[in-house]
Every structure is written in C-alpha cells, then in structure tokens.
Design a protein around this motif. Structure first.
Motif, mmCIF file in Angstrom:
data_model
loop_
_atom_site.group_PDB
_atom_site.id
_atom_site.type_symbol
_atom_site.label_atom_id
_atom_site.label_comp_id
_atom_site.label_asym_id
_atom_site.label_seq_id
_atom_site.Cartn_x
_atom_site.Cartn_y
_atom_site.Cartn_z
ATOM 1 N N LYS A 151 10.939 -5.013 -4.835
ATOM 2 C CA LYS A 151 11.912 -5.130 -3.746
ATOM 3 C C LYS A 151 11.510 -4.262 -2.556
ATOM 4 C CE LYS A 151 15.831 -6.069 -6.808
ATOM 5 N NZ LYS A 151 15.013 -6.684 -7.796
ATOM 6 N N LEU A 152 11.982 -4.654 -1.381
ATOM 7 C CA LEU A 152 11.747 -3.863 -0.175
ATOM 8 C C LEU A 152 12.308 -2.464 -0.360
ATOM 9 C CD1 LEU A 152 12.694 -6.383 2.636
ATOM 10 C CD2 LEU A 152 10.424 -5.680 1.932
ATOM 11 N N GLY A 153 11.572 -1.475 0.081
ATOM 12 C CA GLY A 153 12.024 -0.097 -0.008
ATOM 13 C C GLY A 153 11.608 0.609 -1.284
ATOM 14 N N THR A 154 11.185 -0.143 -2.308
ATOM 15 C CA THR A 154 10.707 0.525 -3.517
ATOM 16 C C THR A 154 9.363 1.176 -3.218
ATOM 17 O OG1 THR A 154 9.679 -1.500 -4.354
ATOM 18 C CG2 THR A 154 11.904 -1.010 -5.131
ATOM 19 N N VAL A 155 9.021 2.157 -4.018
ATOM 20 C CA VAL A 155 7.780 2.902 -3.806
ATOM 21 C C VAL A 155 6.954 2.838 -5.084
ATOM 22 C CG1 VAL A 155 6.780 5.159 -3.282
ATOM 23 C CG2 VAL A 155 8.872 4.430 -2.132
ATOM 24 N N ARG A 156 5.724 2.369 -4.942
ATOM 25 C CA ARG A 156 4.798 2.337 -6.072
ATOM 26 C C ARG A 156 4.090 3.683 -6.146
ATOM 27 N NH1 ARG A 156 3.562 -3.608 -4.345
ATOM 28 N NH2 ARG A 156 2.902 -2.625 -2.424
ATOM 29 N N SER A 213 13.083 4.673 -4.335
ATOM 30 C CA SER A 213 12.969 5.238 -2.988
ATOM 31 C C SER A 213 11.859 6.284 -2.974
ATOM 32 C CB SER A 213 14.293 5.895 -2.579
ATOM 33 O OG SER A 213 14.541 7.023 -3.406
ATOM 34 N N ARG A 214 11.497 6.726 -1.788
ATOM 35 C CA ARG A 214 10.458 7.761 -1.667
ATOM 36 C C ARG A 214 10.912 9.072 -2.310
ATOM 37 N NH1 ARG A 214 5.673 8.690 0.552
ATOM 38 N NH2 ARG A 214 5.557 6.659 1.491
ATOM 39 N N PRO A 266 -2.251 14.541 -10.296
ATOM 40 C CA PRO A 266 -2.648 15.311 -9.113
ATOM 41 C C PRO A 266 -3.214 14.463 -7.976
ATOM 42 C CG PRO A 266 -4.227 15.615 -10.880
ATOM 43 C CD PRO A 266 -3.082 14.837 -11.455
ATOM 44 N N ASN A 267 -3.762 13.288 -8.280
ATOM 45 C CA ASN A 267 -4.349 12.432 -7.245
ATOM 46 C C ASN A 267 -3.467 11.245 -6.895
ATOM 47 O OD1 ASN A 267 -6.684 14.046 -7.207
ATOM 48 N ND2 ASN A 267 -7.517 12.931 -8.947
ATOM 49 N N ALA A 268 -2.193 11.320 -7.233
ATOM 50 C CA ALA A 268 -1.283 10.193 -7.049
ATOM 51 C C ALA A 268 -1.152 9.795 -5.581
ATOM 52 C CB ALA A 268 0.086 10.535 -7.611
ATOM 53 N N VAL A 269 -0.902 8.497 -5.395
ATOM 54 C CA VAL A 269 -0.702 7.921 -4.073
ATOM 55 C C VAL A 269 0.638 7.206 -4.077
ATOM 56 C CG1 VAL A 269 -1.580 6.225 -2.424
ATOM 57 C CG2 VAL A 269 -3.180 7.587 -3.752
ATOM 58 N N LEU A 270 1.456 7.427 -3.034
ATOM 59 C CA LEU A 270 2.724 6.725 -2.888
ATOM 60 C C LEU A 270 2.524 5.552 -1.943
ATOM 61 C CD1 LEU A 270 5.226 9.714 -2.551
ATOM 62 C CD2 LEU A 270 4.502 8.501 -4.607
ATOM 63 N N ASP A 271 2.934 4.360 -2.387
ATOM 64 C CA ASP A 271 2.752 3.136 -1.618
ATOM 65 C C ASP A 271 4.093 2.424 -1.509
ATOM 66 O OD1 ASP A 271 1.631 0.890 -0.354
ATOM 67 O OD2 ASP A 271 1.179 -0.065 -2.285
ATOM 68 N N GLU A 272 4.695 2.482 -0.320
ATOM 69 C CA GLU A 272 6.013 1.884 -0.125
ATOM 70 C C GLU A 272 5.892 0.389 0.136
ATOM 71 O OE1 GLU A 272 10.065 2.550 2.520
ATOM 72 O OE2 GLU A 272 8.443 4.008 2.590
#
Length: 158
Positions: free
Chosen positions: A99-104, A121-122, A135-141
């Motif tokens: 869904k829109l607004g979710t963060v992977r 959400s973020r 430690p190397n995680a990436v947030l992708d909205e």
C-alpha cells in the motif's frame, strides 16, 4: 501469470499465490493434501535474484516468497522461504501490492536486497530497525509516484 512476469512486474512486499491447477484433495487424504499444499500456497515476495554465474555454473533468475514463521511465545524458531526459478511451471497471481505509504526495510542496498520487514510508516520502520540487527538496512517507501510509474509503464502485476 508466469513466474517470469512475477519477477519482472511484482514489487517487493507483494502477496503472491501460486498453484499447479489441480483440485484440492479431501482432508482425509493427508499425504496427498500435504503434497498438494506444497504446490498450491502463497507468501510475501521478499527477494528477486538476477541470473548469475558462479564458476562454470549459470544460475537462472529467481524470486523468493516468505511463506510463514513458526515458533511460540514471540520467538521465531523456523522461517519458511520458497524460491522459484523464472521458468517454473506453476501459475502465479499477485493478490495484494504494498500500500501507499508503507515502508520496505531491505537488508542491504542493491538489486540483491531482501525484504526483512514491511512497515506501515517510516516511524514504524525506524522503531523496528532499532530493535533488529541490520546495520546496512535501507528504507524504501512505497510512493504514489512509484505506483503511477508502474501503471504508466504497463508494469502492474495485479
């Protein structure tokens, strides 16, 4: 749709079902039912791996679904992942897109990244990340622009 289309079109975080097209056996046939459930199930799309070469061996492109977690008392003792090659004979369908607004939350940057958490959400993603060791995680909205680009380019999988 084919496994190749799932690999090409479905975004990480999508819920995907797969089937071999055979009818479900009766509950009383436990072994047949277990075999049927192995080829007719689903999960969340967590990883796409491109074709790669290791020495003289070529490993084809594939994708991985997270089928479930098993454990008790808030402790996961077994995580079930299923990996499918893009030439799989099974039929696939995307039942839900993120869904829109979710963060992977991805475990690392790059095209070989694996989805480890899909946050609402973020703030939820950042809270989850503080209590887990990536430690190397990436947030992708998931943004409206990304969804619109998928539709405009004909890449919608659902």
């Amino acid at each position: 749709m084919s496994a190749q289309l799932i690999y090409d079109l479905a975004p990480l975080g999508s819920l995907v079902r797969f089937s071999d097209g055979t009818p479900r056996p009766p509950e009383r046939h436990r072994k047949k039912l277990a075999a049927w459930e192995h080829r007719n199930s689903g999960g969340r799309l967590i990883r796409k791996q491109p074709k790669r070469r290791i020495g003289n061996t070529v490993i084809g492109a594939s994708f991985t679904l997270h089928s479930g977690d098993y454990g008790g008392g808030g402790v996961v003792v077994l995580r079930v992942h299923r990996t499918f090659p893009v030439d799989s004979d099974l039929a696939f369908v995307v039942t839900e897109r993120p869904k829109l607004g979710t963060v992977r939350v991805l475990d690392r940057p790059g095209e070989d990244a694996e989805l480890v958490y899909l946050a609402g959400s973020r703030a939820d993603a950042e809270t989850w990340l503080q209590s887990h060791g990536y430690p190397n995680a990436v947030l992708d909205e998931v943004t409206a622009d990304a969804v619109a680009a998928d539709v405009a380019e004909g890449r919608t999988a659902a």
